[in-house]
Design an enzyme around this catalytic site. Structure first.
Site, PDB file in Angstrom:
ATOM      1  N   ASP A 177      22.554  51.376  16.827  1.00  0.00           N
ATOM      2  CA  ASP A 177      22.154  50.004  16.391  1.00  0.00           C
ATOM      3  C   ASP A 177      20.998  49.130  16.672  1.00  0.00           C
ATOM      4  O   ASP A 177      20.849  48.286  16.019  1.00  0.00           O
ATOM      5  CB  ASP A 177      23.585  49.215  17.038  1.00  0.00           C
ATOM      6  CG  ASP A 177      23.287  49.091  18.752  1.00  0.00           C
ATOM      7  OD1 ASP A 177      22.130  49.330  19.173  1.00  0.00           O
ATOM      8  OD2 ASP A 177      24.004  48.474  19.322  1.00  0.00           O
ATOM      9  N   HIS A 180      20.907  47.929  21.357  1.00  0.00           N
ATOM     10  CA  HIS A 180      21.139  48.587  22.648  1.00  0.00           C
ATOM     11  C   HIS A 180      20.383  49.543  23.252  1.00  0.00           C
ATOM     12  O   HIS A 180      20.522  50.691  22.677  1.00  0.00           O
ATOM     13  CB  HIS A 180      22.670  48.702  22.811  1.00  0.00           C
ATOM     14  CG  HIS A 180      23.558  47.220  22.657  1.00  0.00           C
ATOM     15  ND1 HIS A 180      23.893  47.161  21.355  1.00  0.00           N
ATOM     16  CD2 HIS A 180      23.760  46.378  23.283  1.00  0.00           C
ATOM     17  CE1 HIS A 180      24.584  45.806  21.283  1.00  0.00           C
ATOM     18  NE2 HIS A 180      24.310  45.415  22.538  1.00  0.00           N
TER      19      HIS A 180
END
Length: 210
Positions: A177, A180
């Site tokens: 993503d 993170h």
């Protein structure tokens, strides 16, 4: 009976090695919660492990909630204080930026959190955050200025300018993503913050059995 003893810089380290555990609260969002990672891979666990390797008897209280904004942290700070931390890391703001919330709102929320910690005499480290670039230069400058202003207005804070320093934007250190950190990224966060955290711990008033 518990007796509070004042600790001069460096003395907290000596007392920690003698067995007095220090409880360190880390109040944050999904970065603190170690989203996508095993429990022992997130920043709180890595910070605790690194501190113990250095002879500091510290237990890091993981108060990370995925999706939390500064408002969420403000709403649960009293709950987090129920664990009686002796020092705290405030690592919020990332979701405020992702949602485009106003920097003024974020500042008010962070001030309330810092006030609650100060009222308990808890030394605090404030970790800064940078807004996503798609929100524009003006927003980004105003957003980051919140953390700098809080640091300037509160000289008692330990200030770590950017929580994701050395990790943000590096695909090898982030999950798919791109937000993170991977386990390696979380470990790097902990290692980069470590000197600042040790400065924080040297300000702790350790409670010793009397």
């Amino acid at each position: 009976m518990l007796l509070a003893t004042s600790v001069v810089p460096g003395a907290a380290h000596a007392q920690a090695t003698q067995g007095g555990e220090i409880r360190l609260l880390m109040l944050g969002d999904s970065i603190t919660a170690g989203y996508g990672l095993a429990r022992n891979e997130g920043p709180p666990a890595r910070i605790q492990a690194l501190l113990r390797e250095r002879g500091r008897n510290v237990r890091v209280l993981d108060a990370g909630v995925s999706g939390d904004t500064s408002a969420g942290g403000r709403a649960r700070i009293q709950w987090a204080l129920a664990d009686r931390p002796q020092a705290a890391i405030v690592a919020l703001g990332g979701n405020d930026g992702l949602r485009g919330l106003t920097p003024a709102q974020m500042k008010a929320n962070l001030e309330a959190i810092l006030d609650a910690l100060k009222a308990r005499g808890i030394p605090t480290l404030l970790a800064g955050m940078i807004a996503p670039p798609n929100l524009g230069r003006d927003y980004g400058q105003e957003f980051f200025a919140v953390f700098e202003t809080l640091h300037r207005e509160r000289p008692d804070l330990v200030f770590y300018p950017f929580l994701l320093d050395g990790v943000a934007g590096d695909s090898a250190l982030n999950q798919a993503d791109r937000i993170h950190p991977t386990a390696q990224g979380a470990d790097l966060i902990a290692r980069r913050m470590l000197p600042f955290i040790e400065t924080l711990l040297d300000r702790v008033r350790v409670s010793a059995a009397g």
